[in-house]
Design a protein around this motif. Sequence first.
Motif, PDB file in Angstrom:
ATOM      1  N   VAL A 128     -20.205  25.034  15.864  1.00 21.52           N
ATOM      2  CA  VAL A 128     -19.207  24.532  16.792  1.00 21.52           C
ATOM      3  C   VAL A 128     -19.787  24.613  18.210  1.00 21.52           C
ATOM      4  CG1 VAL A 128     -17.042  25.262  17.871  1.00 21.52           C
ATOM      5  CG2 VAL A 128     -17.178  25.005  15.385  1.00 21.52           C
ATOM      6  N   VAL A 335     -14.908  10.279  -1.774  1.00 20.58           N
ATOM      7  CA  VAL A 335     -16.354  10.365  -1.570  1.00 20.58           C
ATOM      8  C   VAL A 335     -16.881   9.331  -0.586  1.00 20.58           C
ATOM      9  CG1 VAL A 335     -18.586  10.330  -2.727  1.00 20.58           C
ATOM     10  CG2 VAL A 335     -16.602  11.251  -3.926  1.00 20.58           C
TER      11      VAL A 335
ATOM     12  N   MET B   1     -13.819  22.032  23.178  1.00 20.77           N
ATOM     13  CA  MET B   1     -13.874  22.252  21.737  1.00 20.77           C
ATOM     14  C   MET B   1     -14.260  20.987  20.998  1.00 20.77           C
ATOM     15  SD  MET B   1     -13.487  25.211  20.497  1.00 20.77           S
ATOM     16  CE  MET B   1     -13.098  26.817  21.089  1.00 20.77           C
ATOM     17  N   LYS B   2     -13.624  19.896  21.394  1.00 23.28           N
ATOM     18  CA  LYS B   2     -13.905  18.618  20.732  1.00 23.28           C
ATOM     19  C   LYS B   2     -15.374  18.234  20.877  1.00 23.28           C
ATOM     20  CE  LYS B   2      -9.620  16.848  19.879  1.00 23.28           C
ATOM     21  NZ  LYS B   2      -9.023  16.013  18.924  1.00 23.28           N
ATOM     22  N   GLY B   4     -17.919  19.918  20.619  1.00 25.17           N
ATOM     23  CA  GLY B   4     -18.741  20.450  19.546  1.00 25.17           C
ATOM     24  C   GLY B   4     -18.846  19.478  18.396  1.00 25.17           C
ATOM     25  N   ARG B   5     -17.707  18.988  17.963  1.00 24.99           N
ATOM     26  CA  ARG B   5     -17.716  18.125  16.805  1.00 24.99           C
ATOM     27  C   ARG B   5     -18.342  16.778  17.110  1.00 24.99           C
ATOM     28  NH1 ARG B   5     -12.744  15.193  14.673  1.00 24.99           N
ATOM     29  NH2 ARG B   5     -13.584  14.147  12.844  1.00 24.99           N
ATOM     30  N   LYS B   7     -20.515  16.151  19.298  1.00 24.17           N
ATOM     31  CA  LYS B   7     -21.956  16.354  19.389  1.00 24.17           C
ATOM     32  C   LYS B   7     -22.594  16.399  18.023  1.00 24.17           C
ATOM     33  CE  LYS B   7     -23.580  18.494  23.519  1.00 24.17           C
ATOM     34  NZ  LYS B   7     -23.160  19.676  24.224  1.00 24.17           N
ATOM     35  N   PHE B   8     -21.930  17.094  17.137  1.00 22.60           N
ATOM     36  CA  PHE B   8     -22.424  17.224  15.780  1.00 22.60           C
ATOM     37  C   PHE B   8     -22.615  15.839  15.162  1.00 22.60           C
ATOM     38  CE2 PHE B   8     -23.121  18.091  11.595  1.00 22.60           C
ATOM     39  CZ  PHE B   8     -22.031  18.166  10.766  1.00 22.60           C
ATOM     40  N   GLU B  11     -25.385  14.081  16.792  1.00 19.58           N
ATOM     41  CA  GLU B  11     -26.683  14.573  16.373  1.00 19.58           C
ATOM     42  C   GLU B  11     -27.033  14.143  14.959  1.00 19.58           C
ATOM     43  OE1 GLU B  11     -26.543  18.674  17.509  1.00 19.58           O
ATOM     44  OE2 GLU B  11     -26.796  17.848  19.521  1.00 19.58           O
ATOM     45  N   GLY B  15     -30.099  12.128  14.003  1.00 19.51           N
ATOM     46  CA  GLY B  15     -31.008  12.593  12.961  1.00 19.51           C
ATOM     47  C   GLY B  15     -31.357  11.469  12.011  1.00 19.51           C
ATOM     48  N   LEU B  19     -35.018   9.463  11.566  1.00 25.00           N
ATOM     49  CA  LEU B  19     -35.753   9.234  10.323  1.00 25.00           C
ATOM     50  C   LEU B  19     -36.228   7.797  10.240  1.00 25.00           C
ATOM     51  CD1 LEU B  19     -34.024  10.556   7.117  1.00 25.00           C
ATOM     52  CD2 LEU B  19     -36.372  10.849   7.843  1.00 25.00           C
ATOM     53  N   ILE B  60     -12.233   1.304   3.236  1.00 22.14           N
ATOM     54  CA  ILE B  60     -12.674   2.013   4.443  1.00 22.14           C
ATOM     55  C   ILE B  60     -14.198   1.965   4.530  1.00 22.14           C
ATOM     56  CG2 ILE B  60     -12.731   4.250   5.620  1.00 22.14           C
ATOM     57  CD1 ILE B  60     -10.006   4.874   4.327  1.00 22.14           C
ATOM     58  N   TYR B 294     -16.083   3.247  -0.397  1.00 24.54           N
ATOM     59  CA  TYR B 294     -15.943   4.667  -0.686  1.00 24.54           C
ATOM     60  C   TYR B 294     -15.186   4.840  -1.990  1.00 24.54           C
ATOM     61  CZ  TYR B 294     -17.746   5.725   3.958  1.00 24.54           C
ATOM     62  OH  TYR B 294     -18.544   5.843   5.064  1.00 24.54           O
ATOM     63  N   ALA B 323     -24.110   3.365   3.400  1.00 31.17           N
ATOM     64  CA  ALA B 323     -25.136   3.953   4.265  1.00 31.17           C
ATOM     65  C   ALA B 323     -26.300   2.983   4.454  1.00 31.17           C
ATOM     66  CB  ALA B 323     -25.630   5.266   3.661  1.00 31.17           C
TER      67      ALA B 323
END
Lengths: 409, 372
Positions: A128, A335, B1-2, B4-5, B7-8, B11, B15, B19, B60, B294, B323
């Motif tokens: 976090v 999924v 707080m937001k 963090g997510r 950013k995740f 990232e 990432g 690749l 979706i 999905y 993907a």
Amino acid sequence: MLITARRTSRSQHCSNSRKGNQMTTDRRTFIQTFGAGAAGISLLTALPLAAQTPAKGNVGGRKMVVRADDIGLSKFCNIGSFEAIENGVVTSADVMLDSPGTEDALERLKAFPWISVGWHMHMWGAPVLDPKRVPSLVEKSGPFAGRFRTDLSQANDVVFEEALMELRAQLERCVKILGKAPDTGGGRRSTSPWGRAVTQVTDEFGLVNNFTISPPPNAVFETFRDKYIKHIRDAQQAGEEWAKFYSVGTPGAGGAGGRGGAPTAGSQGSPDPRFADRKIINPAGTFAYLDLLTDSISKVEKEYDPVLFYTEDRAGILKYPEDMIIVQSWHPGYVDYYTYRLGERANRARAQQFVVGRTQDVAAMCDTRLKNWIKQNRIELVNMRDALYDTDEYQNHLKVIGSDLYMRR
Amino acid sequence: MKTGRRKFIQEMGAGVAGLGIITMVPSPAAQAAKVTKAGAARRKMIIRADDVGFSKVCNIGTFETIEKGVVTSADIMLDSPGTEDALERLKAFPWISVGWHGHMWGAPVLDPKQVPSLVEKDGPFAGRFKLDLSQSDGVIYEEAVKELRAELERCIRILGRAPDTGGGGGRGDSPWGRAVKQVSDDYGLVYGFASRAASDKRVLDKIQAAQKAGEEWAKDYSTTPNPGSKADEKWANRKILTLDGGLPYMDLFTDHVSEVEAKYDPVLYYTEDRAGILKYPEDVIITQSWHPGYVDYWVYRLGERGRRARAQQFVVGRVQDVAALCDVRLRNWIKENHIELVNYRDALYGTREYQNHLKFIGSDLAVDLWNS
């Protein structure tokens, strides 16, 4: 503020479906027809129920917690999880506090106060906190740079202070969104830096864990356990990749091998004496996923169905003394690509067996056959707080919504 | 707080993109050579998403690829739980051409009582389409016509128009087949515009081997080589070509969970040029379809009821397709090889709908951007 936002989105949802309905009589008919079809099957199997006299008090009933694990895996996965929470028999939700779907899950959970919340500590996601502040916890480079290391809980070069800071941040975000910390989770883990940090935040936030006791002997369960052990041994002998991640050396209730071994609530050392008289047991643990443990796509479709775990009483749940509270967890969810491949990065050969099974779990938790089994056997569904503190939260909820699963007549 | 997510997610995205860049960035010299060649020729390609409308949840994923990926055309099922949702969504994507995907895995739009010859009479799937719908002589032609019209009319009511392509002939002279042709002609749907390439030996070999090994799924496939077929005269000069239908999905043809994860990736179909797309003359328009979406329980088990051993191979692959069709490696391949993405209307009528859209949004996939 958040509540207002939620209401708005709910009312939008309602108006959308109204709009949909005007236009969609045909589709509605289709769904209704389909639903009727599904209900039809269940009714056939459950006919004896009609002949039964209604229960007077829950005489001879037993309490059961149905837990949904890996909540918050992804926002999309949550759609399925919350279908199981809203329309199914899930009473407790184990949330991962470090995942892409965490905030969404916590926001959603506010609408379900009768669901107890556990902390599901896989740490498959990312901190976090800014990864730069907790460098010892994260992958330094590669495609997963910035995500949690896969050896987090064992590594000796994890800096204790960073672990503590991050774990606090996770719990604080939870308190901020959900309004409270998880009811259960944490525990006395290993003596690694990560383990010590978990222990410390557990105390700081007063989290309850390690409350299950060893189940008493049960012949049906032992047969089931032996079958599980044989299944894994056979696969290991056949050189199957996934089986290498399991250890079946020490057979024992709930903790022998299996995915992550012991239940996540933590069972280090002897159980917390405060809860011993609650007689909470998690006998089958990961054994319940036996039919997922195969590399065969067709076998999974043919065999894996949590409904049968209950209705055929495969693990002998109904053979335990009636004052024992049975806990079993599943992984309901839908999924997307994160759920399929990006979430659990380690032990892929094992992880890839927990993919389509999640959608089966959604269907199973909502299945009329399971609901009928619960009614027929006068199972009293309870959440984890009910189990620990003898409250009636889940049953009160069932009563208020007029559910026929309400057992405390 | 937001943060963090967020950013995740950023990232994570970075990432994945990282690749792609590492594997795909060609040497500057190679890049320069390509750029010089760019003005000379480019090749048109259609990327189609099939089974659109399967379920609302499946949509979706499907619309993620339509919105952020390289999908130019959507083949929609008009009889599925997600049909209306898909049609509503498609209104926001006028640059995507729409085809009619005629699986009939769902249920009639009309009250099943009005079309009793089309539906299962009883059992868990009572009221849903019969599995032998397209072959059965017990289907009443008038009921079939009535239902198919109702499906198209609902499409017109929601989407504002009928599908551009689909239906058509070649479905045999069963009552259902005749009804499909009749209705397609009534609504002026275009069909028979693509040539079909002959079967690929690699696919036949794999199926043959699996049949020999007694694998259940393989029994649903034929190993008789298909010699291919020509487009209708009217469309022959458009040079639209469909390749072997099995090759792109070959890595899904297995009962092994681990094999699917290890091998199946539509990105590689293109970047390794497994089908030899880049070897065809440059005026041939290659069309290839995938199944991005999905997975909910309907998609997993309830949609395609016939031939389960085969159907169950098209489950997690849908997620991989989402993907793949958004993957930077595929986008880079498209740019490097000067592929001009087009939809079916562009391919049929020489319009520039899809490219105009790309140009308007400032996409680096717009071919004009490198030619100018």
